[in-house]
Design an enzyme around this catalytic site. Structure first.
Site, short mmCIF file in Angstrom:
data_model
loop_
_atom_site.label_atom_id
_atom_site.label_comp_id
_atom_site.label_asym_id
_atom_site.label_seq_id
_atom_site.Cartn_x
_atom_site.Cartn_y
_atom_site.Cartn_z
CB ALA B 226 -0.88 0.01 1.25
CB THR B 228 -2.47 6.64 -0.82
OG1 THR B 228 -2.95 5.99 -2.01
CG2 THR B 228 -1.38 7.62 -1.21
CG ASP B 286 -3.99 7.49 -9.88
OD1 ASP B 286 -4.73 6.79 -9.15
OD2 ASP B 286 -3.23 7.01 -10.75
#
Lengths: 535, 535
Positions: B226, B228, B286
């Site tokens: 992971a 975020t 993103d």
């Protein structure tokens, strides 16, 4: 969605855990003598209990507190106890100075809340328009070193090109003025002159200031050192006098002599600008909006009421065409109007370097020769400086439009400008300099014409590059002395210019660049590019 | 302009100057145990003769050479001889390892030529379109750590939103594959499954892999930790088995058992991707183009021939609407086609977390319960995994379209999937885990409904945030256990979810977040959002 405040039922009462996990564990501050160049960096040892407990990852932003002082810093993790011990927090030079607490003091660290303007930054990255409060918040965080290099770069790239409309440029300028001190000279007329840059040898400021100060106008000129150019006004002036003056001394000199030519770094004007430039320059970013905000914020913070702005155009200038120049001019005028700064934009000839010398000592020589009315003085430097000084003089309510040039010329021809410059030099702290025998780099080579004809082009960028490779401005005696300018006839074998250096490796790099291309073009008289500029 | 090669006439022959100014002055290498997180940093003392002679400024890029090895590094200037001596060059951990030379060795330093791709970077910053060679050059420099954080960030911001057209996204993807190793499993069918992320608890991979591997398909799944989110597949799998496997061991396991669930970091696939992510994540960037390049480059580098891609949509998912999902799907399909990857995009229900647990141990519990056909297993996790596994099984030439789900269900119901998972766990290195008594954080609190009604909304982002504050994934037993899902009726006072933590400070932060908003909305049955997804 309708979020609710839930009732919280604790099913297992937390025991008080040892000190590590209370908010803000304590460490001893250690000063780490690393210059991380305008970015706060903190150092924790990987085995430090606080590092492990808090879930910090390298490059997390952490908050460091001592009593009521707080700073943000990016975290670097250390694996050597000699650098940072397990009960210590290291801070890089910038960060240590910003926190302002002595080494050994107790500090606490915790995960940082992101700077409050991060939401606005993300909106601008997404392409949204920001308002005045957004820019204030972002610039406040930038000036306080709360942005990492990553966040800073994101802001710079997301606000370049046409990403800011003209009102946003105004908001940005306003925010940058608000980020530092703003000087007030308590006079209705405080004049200044600035060039957008890109033209080597363009030291008109060093003539404009003594001329207009001799006329009686207040002209407290602060300048920067060269960042990518071969020399800045501060570098060239430093050949003649001290430029790094404590602000109080600078203010005294201005009050006594009506002008100065100092380095702007001591006055803390528009501090956000310096931080932004540290990212813009390595990336070669210099878009209109950022340029306007940078220049106008510095001038307004310096207390100017009237500004003459020089925009040179030419095939190797920053601005390449008249339509581009007009666009830039309109943006400057719009923002200046909103900020109540009286602005006079002058579009000038940027087809070639101004003067003969490129490099601190060579340029200082040219400036002194103009002031002394020496026949060897470069006429283009003289003429351009008189015209710009004339425009500034016309800011006086008692001077008629168009009369400025003649007044400036009289001041120069009569020696009053030289006298004023010598006063300023003495007040700032004189250095010995003789324009008849300037101390140049001891090595040199000449670049000669390969064929006869007329000089049809001189590449500002290439000449600037050669001067930098030769060592300018770090080596003040290094640079380029131009013997021939645009439009001049040359015979094959005549010297075009001479390159000076102090060190063999610098000379070698400069020679290699000249061998690729000298920067000069020789052709037919009809091929000299025209320039349509006002005067 | 017609530049000429000039004749150079030396007017003063340079004397050979002492060693400082020959190209590449020599220093002793010193390893500095600072983790500067994917950026090469070099340290020189301010009084070092080389620093002063070369005209380096802090943050200049310098080139460090030892024999035929060269790296670039950003320079930090040091004022403490205990850190770096005047005859030494310090290198941060990343840089030291990249140079690959022992401490104490002689190295030379010089001003760095900018990385060869900087021109292309500047063009993209100016808004121009880049070609395939440009992207190759940029990504090659990024993967070799030749870009500073500033240059990296500029690239990321200048290629986000719609700055890349679809063919540029293909060029970028191609360049990223070329920047690292590309695996070849020597089989015609190598399947993989990936989700674009944003949905907590979505551990379908840990079910899909054993199911399809049991069917006989090769499924060498590598995942990330992971960044975020509260947990990545690698974090959750690590509760059950080792995930950081040397690449050769990973390859053996795959050949023997047809599948694995490992951490992707050891295989050096698409190394530029990791460097780019280190900047994209802190900035919250993103965008579609970067996402496609990142995901497809990793899968292609991993040797996949067939990929099933899960795109969840919902009000708090990454993709919020069907038109957005279709746009993203088309971009994925276009690039996959050009890269000869067989791609099946499945748009799924992203209105809420998948399964009951959020956090490594809680999710591992859910996964094992599904595999064991335990009645407590979360049905949405089971169903979604079966459908995705079915789509992968339909990649086999001998399976008819539409039959995959039934085949997958049989594999799961019969216990063959559990058996395969246990083989994989044993081969990777088993950890003790009991889904009936999972080791959860010892502190907890419950969040209860304030009123009766139907659950009409569960905020993925808020639940993920609460799980992270509680300590996930660093604390594997921390997280959130959901008792009620969308569409369920609740009475006032019923428990919605339970938060687990190990440390009091983590619990406190999580409680504070829950008090702001629980993430749950309660209302009328008609208010539950619809989702139109295929299955």
């Amino acid at each position: 969605m309708n979020p609710l405040s839930p009732a919280l039922t604790e099913t297992h009462t937390p025991e008080p855990h040892h000190g590590l996990h209370e908010e803000g564990a304590e460490l001893a501050l250690r000063r780490i003598a690393i210059d991380t160049y305008r970015e706060n960096v903190a150092y924790l040892h990987r085995d430090c209990a606080v590092y492990r407990a808090e879930g910090f990852q390298a490059l997390s932003k952490i908050e460091v507190r001592s009593n009521d002082k707080r700073i943000l810093a990016s975290l670097n993790v250390v694996d050597d106890l000699a650098l940072v011990g397990c009960h210590e927090l290291g801070l890089s030079e910038d960060a240590f100075l910003q926190l302002g607490v002595e080494a050994g003091a107790t500090v606490t660290v915790s995960q940082a809340e992101p700077p409050s303007s991060i939401g606005a930054l993300h909106r601008k990255i997404s392409g949204e328009r920001l308002d005045a409060e957004d820019f204030k918040a972002i610039i406040r965080d930038i000036a306080a070193l709360r942005y990492s290099k990553i966040e800073l770069t994101a802001f710079v790239v997301a606000t370049q090109r046409d990403e800011l409309d003209r009102e946003e440029v105004y908001f940005l300028t306003q925010a940058m003025v608000a980020s530092g001190r703003k000087l007030d000279w308590h006079e209705p007329l405080v004049v200044d002159k600035h060039c957008i840059g890109g033209i080597p040898g363009n030291r008109t400021s060093m003539l404009v200031v003594p001329i207009v100060a001799a006329h009686g106008l207040l002209c407290p000129k602060t300048s920067s050192r060269a960042i990518t150019s071969p020399a800045g006004t501060a570098d060239t002036m430093e050949v003649l006098a001290n430029v790094e003056l404590p602000f109080e001394l600078l203010a005294d000199i201005v009050r006594q002599h009506r002008g100065c030519l100092a380095w702007g770094g001591t006055a803390n004007l528009s501090p956000a600008d310096d931080v932004l430039i540290s990212v813009e320059r390595p990336l070669g970013i210099d878009s209109a909006g950022q340029m306007v905000a940078s220049i106008l914020s510095k001038k307004i913070a310096a207390g100017s009421t009237h500004l003459v702005l020089d925009i040179p155009i030419g095939p190797t200038a920053k601005v390449r065409s008249m339509p581009d120049a007009q666009r830039l001019r309109r943006l400057f005028e719009y923002v200046a109007e909103r900020m109540h700064l009286s602005l006079d934009v002058v579009i000038t000839d940027g087809r070639q370097p101004v003067g003969n010398g490129i490099g601190a000592v060579l340029e200082a020589r040219d400036v002194m020769r103009v002031l002394e009315n020496d026949p060897r003085a470069p006429n283009d430097l003289r003429q351009k400086s008189l015209r710009l000084a004339g425009r500034l003089i016309e800011c006086s309510p008692d001077v008629r439009g168009g009369d400025g040039f003649a007044i400036a010329r009289d001041i120069l021809d009569s020696g009053r400008a030289l006298s004023k410059m010598n006063q300023i030099i003495k007040a700032q702290g004189m250095k010995s300099f003789d324009h008849n025998a300037p101390l140049l780099g001891k090595l040199s080579f000449d670049v000669t014409a390969q064929e006869g004809g007329v000089i049809t082009g001189i590449d500002n960028l290439q000449l600037a590059k050669i001067a930098r490779l030769a060592g300018s401005p770090k080596v003040i005696g290094a640079g380029v002395d131009l013997f021939k300018k645009l439009g001049t006839a040359v015979a094959s074998g005549e010297v075009l210019y001479r390159v000076y250096a102090q060190y063999a490796s610098d000379l070698l790099f400069a020679q290699q660049a000249c061998q690729k291309t000298s920067g000069y073009s020789i052709g037919m008289p009809g091929e000299v590019p025209h320039v349509f500029v006002e005067f």
